[in-house]
Write an enzyme that holds these catalytic residues in place. Structure first.
Site, PDB file in Angstrom:
ATOM      1  N   ARG A  16      -2.646   1.160   8.071  1.00 15.70           N
ATOM      2  CA  ARG A  16      -2.781  -0.140   7.399  1.00 15.70           C
ATOM      3  C   ARG A  16      -3.818  -1.014   8.142  1.00 15.70           C
ATOM      4  NH1 ARG A  16      -2.850  -5.364   8.562  1.00 15.70           N
ATOM      5  NH2 ARG A  16      -1.210  -5.033  10.095  1.00 15.70           N
ATOM      6  N   ASP A  17      -3.463  -1.514   9.318  1.00 21.24           N
ATOM      7  CA  ASP A  17      -4.386  -2.402  10.042  1.00 21.24           C
ATOM      8  C   ASP A  17      -5.653  -1.626  10.400  1.00 21.24           C
ATOM      9  OD1 ASP A  17      -5.460  -4.503  11.532  1.00 21.24           O
ATOM     10  OD2 ASP A  17      -3.583  -4.952  12.548  1.00 21.24           O
ATOM     11  N   HIS A 206       1.916  -7.379  19.048  1.00 21.58           N
ATOM     12  CA  HIS A 206       0.808  -6.769  18.283  1.00 21.58           C
ATOM     13  C   HIS A 206      -0.497  -7.272  18.903  1.00 21.58           C
ATOM     14  CE1 HIS A 206      -0.921  -5.750  14.097  1.00 21.58           C
ATOM     15  NE2 HIS A 206      -1.891  -6.483  14.617  1.00 21.58           N
ATOM     16  N   HIS A 208      -4.616  -6.964  19.462  1.00 17.63           N
ATOM     17  CA  HIS A 208      -5.954  -6.419  19.187  1.00 17.63           C
ATOM     18  C   HIS A 208      -6.691  -6.379  20.525  1.00 17.63           C
ATOM     19  CE1 HIS A 208      -6.081  -6.037  14.764  1.00 17.63           C
ATOM     20  NE2 HIS A 208      -5.008  -6.806  14.876  1.00 17.63           N
ATOM     21  N   CYS A 239      -8.749  -7.112  11.199  1.00 15.48           N
ATOM     22  CA  CYS A 239      -8.483  -7.849   9.969  1.00 15.48           C
ATOM     23  C   CYS A 239      -9.806  -8.315   9.373  1.00 15.48           C
ATOM     24  CB  CYS A 239      -7.576  -9.045  10.267  1.00 15.48           C
ATOM     25  SG  CYS A 239      -7.304 -10.062   8.816  1.00 15.48           S
ATOM     26  N   ASN A 248      -6.858  -2.627  16.845  1.00 20.90           N
ATOM     27  CA  ASN A 248      -5.655  -2.765  17.672  1.00 20.90           C
ATOM     28  C   ASN A 248      -5.815  -1.943  18.940  1.00 20.90           C
ATOM     29  OD1 ASN A 248      -4.589  -2.849  14.674  1.00 20.90           O
ATOM     30  ND2 ASN A 248      -3.171  -3.981  15.941  1.00 20.90           N
TER      31      ASN A 248
HETATM   32  P1  HMG Z   1      -5.528 -15.313  -4.715  1.00 26.58           P
HETATM   33  O1  HMG Z   1      -6.873 -15.001  -5.234  1.00 26.58           O
HETATM   34  O2  HMG Z   1      -5.245 -16.701  -4.278  1.00 26.58           O
HETATM   35  O3  HMG Z   1      -4.344 -14.847  -5.664  1.00 26.58           O
HETATM   36  O4  HMG Z   1      -5.236 -14.318  -3.494  1.00 26.58           O
HETATM   37  P2  HMG Z   1      -4.045 -14.986  -7.177  1.00 26.58           P
HETATM   38  O5  HMG Z   1      -2.557 -15.134  -7.295  1.00 26.58           O
HETATM   39  O6  HMG Z   1      -4.923 -16.039  -7.795  1.00 26.58           O
HETATM   40  O7  HMG Z   1      -4.451 -13.554  -7.761  1.00 26.58           O
HETATM   41  C1  HMG Z   1      -5.785 -13.118  -7.820  1.00 26.58           C
HETATM   42  C2  HMG Z   1      -5.806 -11.711  -8.406  1.00 26.58           C
HETATM   43  O8  HMG Z   1      -5.173 -10.792  -7.511  1.00 26.58           O
HETATM   44  C3  HMG Z   1      -5.046 -11.597  -9.719  1.00 26.58           C
HETATM   45  O9  HMG Z   1      -5.669 -10.553 -10.449  1.00 26.58           O
HETATM   46  C4  HMG Z   1      -3.676 -11.148  -9.280  1.00 26.58           C
HETATM   47  O10 HMG Z   1      -2.977 -10.461 -10.283  1.00 26.58           O
HETATM   48  C5  HMG Z   1      -4.029 -10.210  -8.141  1.00 26.58           C
HETATM   49  P3  HMG Z   1      -6.666 -10.869 -11.671  1.00 26.58           P
HETATM   50  O11 HMG Z   1      -5.852 -11.671 -12.630  1.00 26.58           O
HETATM   51  O12 HMG Z   1      -7.809 -11.663 -11.092  1.00 26.58           O
HETATM   52  O13 HMG Z   1      -7.064  -9.505 -12.145  1.00 26.58           O
HETATM   53  N1  HMG Z   1      -2.949 -10.117  -7.149  1.00 26.58           N
HETATM   54  C6  HMG Z   1      -2.507  -8.951  -6.655  1.00 26.58           C
HETATM   55  N2  HMG Z   1      -2.826  -7.674  -6.894  1.00 26.58           N
HETATM   56  C7  HMG Z   1      -2.164  -6.719  -6.214  1.00 26.58           C
HETATM   57  N3  HMG Z   1      -1.196  -7.005  -5.307  1.00 26.58           N
HETATM   58  C8  HMG Z   1      -0.851  -8.271  -5.037  1.00 26.58           C
HETATM   59  C9  HMG Z   1      -1.516  -9.302  -5.725  1.00 26.58           C
HETATM   60  N4  HMG Z   1      -1.412 -10.639  -5.680  1.00 26.58           N
HETATM   61  C10 HMG Z   1      -2.291 -11.119  -6.570  1.00 26.58           C
HETATM   62  N5  HMG Z   1       0.080  -8.509  -4.123  1.00 26.58           N
HETATM   63  C11 HMG Z   1      -3.698 -12.989  -2.220  1.00 26.58           C
HETATM   64  C12 HMG Z   1      -3.996 -14.353  -2.810  1.00 26.58           C
HETATM   65  C13 HMG Z   1      -2.535 -13.156  -1.266  1.00 26.58           C
HETATM   66  C14 HMG Z   1      -3.331 -12.048  -3.354  1.00 26.58           C
HETATM   67  C15 HMG Z   1      -4.966 -12.469  -1.481  1.00 26.58           C
HETATM   68  O14 HMG Z   1      -5.403 -13.477  -0.623  1.00 26.58           O
HETATM   69  C16 HMG Z   1      -4.729 -11.214  -0.682  1.00 26.58           C
HETATM   70  O15 HMG Z   1      -4.463 -10.163  -1.244  1.00 26.58           O
HETATM   71  N6  HMG Z   1      -4.834 -11.302   0.664  1.00 26.58           N
HETATM   72  C17 HMG Z   1      -4.550 -10.160   1.506  1.00 26.58           C
HETATM   73  C18 HMG Z   1      -5.281 -10.290   2.779  1.00 26.58           C
HETATM   74  C19 HMG Z   1      -4.967  -9.120   3.701  1.00 26.58           C
HETATM   75  O16 HMG Z   1      -4.518  -8.069   3.276  1.00 26.58           O
HETATM   76  N7  HMG Z   1      -5.222  -9.320   5.010  1.00 26.58           N
HETATM   77  C20 HMG Z   1      -4.989  -8.320   5.984  1.00 26.58           C
HETATM   78  C21 HMG Z   1      -3.546  -8.164   6.334  1.00 26.58           C
HETATM   79  S1  HMG Z   1      -2.963  -9.370   7.491  1.00 26.58           S
HETATM   80  C22 HMG Z   1      -3.505  -8.794   9.021  1.00 26.58           C
HETATM   81  O17 HMG Z   1      -4.283  -7.871   9.106  1.00 26.58           O
HETATM   82  C23 HMG Z   1      -2.950  -9.434  10.252  1.00 26.58           C
HETATM   83  C24 HMG Z   1      -1.893  -8.576  10.975  1.00 26.58           C
HETATM   84  O18 HMG Z   1      -2.411  -7.316  11.346  1.00 26.58           O
HETATM   85  C25 HMG Z   1      -1.431  -9.315  12.234  1.00 26.58           C
HETATM   86  C26 HMG Z   1      -2.612  -9.778  13.108  1.00 26.58           C
HETATM   87  O19 HMG Z   1      -3.292  -8.943  13.703  1.00 26.58           O
HETATM   88  O20 HMG Z   1      -2.821 -11.000  13.114  1.00 26.58           O
HETATM   89  C27 HMG Z   1      -0.669  -8.357  10.086  1.00 26.58           C
HETATM   90 MG    MG Z   2      -3.567  -6.899  13.165  1.00 27.25          MG
END
Ligand code: HMG
Ligand code: MG
Length: 299
Positions: A16-17, A206, A208, A239, A248
């Site tokens: 994932r990450d 966690h 990085h 990320c 990581n």
């Molecule tokens: P948005 O654009 O504000 O959302 O994004 P929306 O509700 O307006 O939806 C936009 C479109 O996305 C729509 O589709 C929704 O249906 C679709 P359209 O009508 O345009 O065709 N949609 C989805 N599709 C699939 N699955 C879903 C989903 N939700 C909406 N769940 C949103 C808001 C949260 C969706 C977006 O910002 C997003 O997906 N962000 C994810 C970011 C991400 O994955 N970041 C990495 C993970 S976190 C990380 O790495 C940190 C961590 O490792 C810890 C650390 O190291 O800090 C965990």
């Molecule tokens: Mg991370």
């Protein structure tokens, strides 16, 4: 002499990450092969994928296929940011869900298009429902030490966010140094406070490895009472919404350090390196972590 645990749990986050930051699509088949090889190396807890918008993170668009294909051995997490993600995850058969939120508003806005308070408002009913349905809930806390946009984060702010999740009865908190900037002293101090404040929640660190302090941070966190660490095979990833941050800490380097100190992980280091070898052709940067490089030179 400080005390160290006899056993540590590694939560592998490579699929994932590790892969979410890869610009070139990795085939679903290669991801499944990687995950299967990681399981064969003894990894019992893993973040398999995330149910996020494919417009935001195209690499995770095959989340459903991944979850359906992987045997339910140990605890397999999927990330989900909202109701849509959680519904799809449950549909695919997920039994352990990881929600995620940043302590800092700027990072949270860039990552999930909401302020931290708005995210918490969205997550509260979702978490309460998941708990009521008997699912395992892990809460990932990003920018717990530093934010790429706002700089240093006050430990009180991280503690307050964790307290909120603890009140909602999450099973685990995974507290992240998203941009790899924390020092071992900062790591010790925060994790010492967290372990003390939330004894009933599984507490995971966690790190990085942007500034190569992750291994030292793990040693500091061990002394603060942490015995669960997220890490990524091959040190992959990062990320996409945290500019300047690298992958990581590498699982193989963490496992090696722990084994050298007599701490069990249940992971076979050679088999772990074999799993990395499977994914290596598909990732953009060459993998040159300490233990994987030694393994390759021996071949
Ligand atoms: P948005 O654009 O504000 O959302 O994004 P929306 O509700 O307006 O939806 C936009 C479109 O996305 C729509 O589709 C929704 O249906 C679709 P359209 O009508 O345009 O065709 N949609 C989805 N599709 C699939 N699955 C879903 C989903 N939700 C909406 N769940 C949103 C808001 C949260 C969706 C977006 O910002 C997003 O997906 N962000 C994810 C970011 C991400 O994955 N970041 C990495 C993970 S976190 C990380 O790495 C940190 C961590 O490792 C810890 C650390 O190291 O800090 C965990
Ligand atoms: Mg991370």
């Amino acid at each position: 002499m400080f005390s160290l645990p006899n056993k540590v749990t590694i939560i592998e986050v490579g699929p994932r990450d590790g892969l979410q930051n890869e610009a070139k699509p990795v085939s679903t088949e290669s991801k499944i092969e990687f995950i299967t090889a990681l399981q064969q190396a003894g990894i019992e807890e893993m973040e398999l994928t995330s149910f996020v918008s494919p417009k935001w993170v195209p690499q995770m668009a095959d989340a459903k296929e991944i979850v359906s294909a992987i045997p339910k051995i140990g605890r397999q997490f999927v990330l989900a940011p909202n109701d849509k993600g959680i519904a799809s995850a449950l549909d695919a058969g997920a039994r352990a869900v990881a929600v995620f939120v940043g302590v800092s508003n700027s990072f949270n806005k860039k990552n999930i298009n909401k302020t931290t308070a708005e995210s918490m408002e969205t997550l509260k009913p979702l978490i309460l429902n998941l708990k009521q349905d008997g699912l395992f809930v892990r809460a990932c806390i990003s920018t717990a030490f530093y934010c790429p946009f706002e700089g240093a984060i006050k430990p009180e702010d991280t503690m307050a966010l964790c307290r909120q999740f603890a009140e909602w009865d999450v099973d685990e908190l995974s507290v992240a140094d998203t941009i790899g900037m924390a020092s071992p002293i900062e790591s010790y101090n925060l994790f010492h406070k967290l372990v003390d404040a939330f004894p009933d929640v599984l507490m995971t660190a966690h790190f990085h490895d942007t500034r190569k302090m992750a291994i030292a941070n793990i040693f500091a966190a061990l002394q603060a009472g942490i015995s669960r660490f997220d890490s990524s095979a091959g040190g992959l990833g990062g990320c996409p919404f945290a500019p300047g941050a690298t992958g990581n800490v590498a699982t193989e380097d963490v496992v090696n350090m722990l084994h050298r100190m007599g701490i069990e992980t249940g992971i076979d280091l050679d088999k772990l390196c074999e799993a990395i070898k499977k994914i290596e052709p598909y990732v953009s940067n060459s993998i040159n972590t300490g233990m994987y490089t030694l393994y390759k030179n021996r071949l």
